[in-house]
Write a protein that holds these residues in place. Structure first.
Motif, short mmCIF file in Angstrom:
data_model
loop_
_atom_site.label_atom_id
_atom_site.label_comp_id
_atom_site.label_asym_id
_atom_site.label_seq_id
_atom_site.Cartn_x
_atom_site.Cartn_y
_atom_site.Cartn_z
N LEU A 265 3.29 39.45 -29.90
CA LEU A 265 3.71 38.80 -28.80
C LEU A 265 2.58 38.76 -27.50
O LEU A 265 2.58 37.88 -26.74
CB LEU A 265 4.96 39.51 -28.19
CG LEU A 265 6.22 39.36 -28.76
CD1 LEU A 265 7.40 40.36 -28.41
CD2 LEU A 265 6.47 37.96 -28.98
N GLU A 266 1.80 39.58 -27.62
CA GLU A 266 0.67 39.72 -26.35
C GLU A 266 -0.16 38.53 -26.81
O GLU A 266 -0.43 37.91 -25.69
CB GLU A 266 0.02 40.91 -26.54
CG GLU A 266 -1.07 41.12 -25.50
CD GLU A 266 -0.45 41.27 -24.11
OE1 GLU A 266 -1.30 41.07 -23.06
OE2 GLU A 266 0.68 41.74 -23.96
N GLY A 267 -0.60 38.11 -27.69
CA GLY A 267 -1.25 36.88 -28.09
C GLY A 267 -0.37 35.80 -27.62
O GLY A 267 -0.98 34.81 -27.12
N VAL A 268 0.86 35.46 -27.77
CA VAL A 268 1.88 34.46 -27.40
C VAL A 268 1.76 34.21 -26.14
O VAL A 268 1.62 33.12 -25.38
CB VAL A 268 3.18 34.66 -27.80
CG1 VAL A 268 4.07 33.67 -27.24
CG2 VAL A 268 3.28 34.79 -29.45
N PHE A 269 1.91 35.41 -25.35
CA PHE A 269 2.06 35.11 -23.61
C PHE A 269 0.58 34.94 -23.01
O PHE A 269 0.53 34.23 -22.25
CB PHE A 269 2.47 36.61 -23.27
CG PHE A 269 3.97 36.91 -23.55
CD1 PHE A 269 4.98 36.11 -23.83
CD2 PHE A 269 4.15 38.37 -23.80
CE1 PHE A 269 6.14 36.41 -24.30
CE2 PHE A 269 5.34 38.77 -24.32
CZ PHE A 269 6.44 37.77 -24.66
N ARG A 270 -0.46 35.35 -23.84
CA ARG A 270 -1.69 35.23 -23.21
C ARG A 270 -1.93 33.77 -23.45
O ARG A 270 -2.81 32.96 -22.40
CB ARG A 270 -3.00 35.88 -23.84
CG ARG A 270 -3.06 37.35 -23.36
CD ARG A 270 -4.31 38.02 -23.78
NE ARG A 270 -4.55 37.70 -25.27
CZ ARG A 270 -4.35 38.84 -26.17
NH1 ARG A 270 -4.01 39.70 -25.63
NH2 ARG A 270 -4.76 38.59 -27.39
N ALA A 271 -1.70 33.13 -24.64
CA ALA A 271 -1.62 31.78 -25.01
C ALA A 271 -1.04 30.99 -23.98
O ALA A 271 -1.56 29.81 -23.72
CB ALA A 271 -1.32 31.34 -26.46
N LEU A 272 0.36 31.26 -23.79
CA LEU A 272 1.14 30.38 -22.44
C LEU A 272 0.46 30.51 -21.22
O LEU A 272 0.34 29.09 -20.89
CB LEU A 272 2.32 31.11 -22.57
CG LEU A 272 3.53 30.85 -23.79
CD1 LEU A 272 4.71 31.82 -23.57
CD2 LEU A 272 3.89 29.39 -23.90
N SER A 283 0.90 37.95 -18.32
CA SER A 283 1.32 38.89 -19.58
C SER A 283 1.99 40.06 -19.08
O SER A 283 1.31 40.91 -18.33
CB SER A 283 0.08 38.93 -20.54
OG SER A 283 0.65 39.28 -21.59
N PRO A 284 3.01 40.41 -19.88
CA PRO A 284 3.92 41.74 -19.20
C PRO A 284 3.04 43.02 -19.26
O PRO A 284 3.26 43.99 -18.47
CB PRO A 284 4.82 41.79 -20.39
CG PRO A 284 5.24 40.58 -20.72
CD PRO A 284 3.71 39.64 -20.90
N SER A 285 2.04 43.04 -20.03
CA SER A 285 1.09 44.23 -20.00
C SER A 285 0.27 44.35 -18.96
O SER A 285 -0.19 45.33 -18.75
CB SER A 285 0.51 44.37 -21.54
OG SER A 285 -0.28 43.54 -21.42
N ARG A 286 0.01 43.29 -18.30
CA ARG A 286 -0.95 43.22 -17.40
C ARG A 286 -0.63 43.29 -15.59
O ARG A 286 -1.26 43.26 -14.84
CB ARG A 286 -1.77 41.83 -17.56
CG ARG A 286 -2.37 41.71 -18.73
CD ARG A 286 -3.61 42.45 -18.87
NE ARG A 286 -4.69 42.29 -17.83
CZ ARG A 286 -5.45 41.39 -18.16
NH1 ARG A 286 -5.44 40.48 -19.08
NH2 ARG A 286 -6.41 41.14 -17.19
N HIS A 287 0.87 43.44 -15.50
CA HIS A 287 1.36 43.62 -14.29
C HIS A 287 2.40 44.81 -14.11
O HIS A 287 3.00 45.31 -15.22
CB HIS A 287 1.84 42.38 -13.74
CG HIS A 287 2.72 41.97 -14.75
ND1 HIS A 287 2.70 40.77 -15.62
CD2 HIS A 287 4.22 42.05 -14.48
CE1 HIS A 287 3.75 40.52 -16.03
NE2 HIS A 287 4.88 41.20 -15.53
N ARG A 288 2.79 45.18 -13.13
CA ARG A 288 3.99 46.15 -12.76
C ARG A 288 5.19 45.37 -12.19
O ARG A 288 4.93 44.46 -11.53
CB ARG A 288 3.67 47.38 -11.99
CG ARG A 288 3.11 47.05 -10.51
CD ARG A 288 2.31 48.20 -9.99
NE ARG A 288 2.06 48.05 -8.61
CZ ARG A 288 2.71 48.17 -7.69
NH1 ARG A 288 3.81 48.75 -7.70
NH2 ARG A 288 2.11 47.74 -6.32
N LEU A 289 6.19 45.83 -12.60
CA LEU A 289 7.57 45.18 -11.87
C LEU A 289 8.11 45.98 -10.50
O LEU A 289 7.68 47.16 -10.59
CB LEU A 289 8.55 45.18 -13.03
CG LEU A 289 8.53 44.12 -13.99
CD1 LEU A 289 9.77 44.63 -14.98
CD2 LEU A 289 8.84 42.75 -13.53
N LEU A 290 8.29 45.08 -9.66
CA LEU A 290 8.76 45.59 -8.42
C LEU A 290 10.19 45.14 -8.04
O LEU A 290 10.52 44.15 -8.70
CB LEU A 290 7.90 44.99 -7.34
CG LEU A 290 6.13 45.67 -7.32
CD1 LEU A 290 5.63 44.81 -5.93
CD2 LEU A 290 6.11 46.90 -7.11
#
Length: 352
Positions: A265-272, A283-290
């Motif tokens: 999924l990481e590849g999918v999100f990076r491609a989007l 991409s979800p792994s590259r940020h934090r939720l506030l």
């Protein structure tokens, strides 16, 4: 039935409803009017003014309970995505639109449209992007609309995600969703050949619709990513990578993934992000939720600062808008017609 009973029974009905809402008996409540009404027999014909005051007291108390339940429900929705609990009194009154609030630029607002056959895992892939977990139980999706707001390197971004599952049997509605989309995610299941065929047909429909909107003679090259989900079901696999690549060609990014274990999924999100011109930090792994309020304060504070020294400071972060709703079809139609008239003379709607 005498006059006393006729006046007593309706109050009992209201009190029973009040008991069901509050979860405890009126004998334990501190409201003296309710106690006297519920527990003391009516020995004489009560005055109309007294009944009116009693009824109004009950109604006000019940309304107060309803308001508290509504606030708790909204606060629960806000905290369910991994955010800390926020007071419902301080939540935004409506959906947060960064463009309307002047907190971002039009080029930073994008809509991702997710298309595919039923039961291929579209909802779970979206939940992964939003920071949620895989849900084993399947429930048919009618339509899901989500809004994720980002703050990356001093700039605010707004990404709307539309899962248009309910539009499978409504070509005009599906076409409208396609025309308003900026980025497309087409999902099929690796254990289902028919779902792959449907994804290919949808991709062709997207290209044709965009070509007509742009008045191109051939199919348009659109920012699209194709995801073959359920890669974890190795024994049930019915579609090979070579088959997919041969049919799709080199114009479309293809990834195999599993919404269940998260692989690929990481590849999918990076491609989007890449095809849509978005920062890789979306991409979800590259940020934090506030929490949504913390994010909004951050954007407002950033806009209020003068000079460029503050830009780029702070880790990438994002927030989910708990009140996001899909814009009306009228708004979408105006968006489509507006984008069409910017390029040429006004013309008929392209959604037939």
């Amino acid at each position: 039935m005498n006059a006393t009973e006729r006046l007593y029974l309706p109050v009992d009905g209201i009190l029973a409803m009040f008991d069901s809402l509050t979860g405890h008996y009126l004998s334990h409540t501190a409201h003296p009017v309710l106690q006297s009404t519920a527990l003391t027999p009516v020995l004489q014909h009560p005055k109309v003014s007294n009944i009116s005051k009693t009824g109004m007291g009950i109604i006000k108390t019940v309304k107060g309970r309803w308001r508290q339940q509504d606030k708790r429900a909204v606060a629960s929705r806000s905290s369910s995505s991994g955010n800390r609990q926020v007071s419902a009194d301080r939540l935004p009154k409506r959906s947060v639109d960064l463009l309307e609030l002047g907190l971002t630029k039009p080029r930073n607002c994008h809509r991702i449209v997710v298309l595919g056959a039923p039961r291929v895992g579209k909802t779970n892939i979206l939940q992964r992007f939003l920071g949620g977990e895989f849900e084993e139980r399947y429930e048919p999706t009618t339509e899901d609309f989500h809004r994720k707001l980002f703050h990356i390197r001093g700039e605010a971004y707004q990404i709307d995600l539309l899962d248009a599952s309910s539009e499978r049997d409504f070509p005009a509605k599906r076409r409208l969703s396609i025309l308003t989309g900026d980025i497309f995610l087409l999902v099929f299941s690796l254990d289902d050949k028919d779902s792959f065929s449907e994804a290919c047909e949808l991709l062709s429909e997207v290209k044709a619709a965009k070509a007509k909107l742009l008045k191109m003679k051939s199919a348009a090259i659109v920012p699209a990513v194709v995801c073959g989900n359920k890669a974890d079901l190795v024994a049930q696999r019915a579609v090979s990578r070579s088959q997919v690549e041969e049919i799709l060609g080199e114009d479309v990014s293809f990834f195999e993934a599993s919404a269940k274990d998260g692989s690929g999924l990481e590849g999918v999100f990076r491609a989007l992000a890449s095809v849509g011109g978005l920062p890789a930090e979306t991409s979800p792994s590259r940020h934090r939720l506030l929490p949504i309020l913390a994010y909004r304060s951050l954007c407002v504070g950033q806009r209020g600062r003068r000079g460029g020294r503050a830009r780029g400071l702070g880790a990438p972060c994002a927030a989910l808008d708990p009140l996001a709703r899909r814009p009306s079809f009228t708004s979408d139609l105006r968006l489509v017609l507006g984008s069409s008239t910017k390029r040429s003379k006004p013309e008929k709607c392209q959604v037939q």
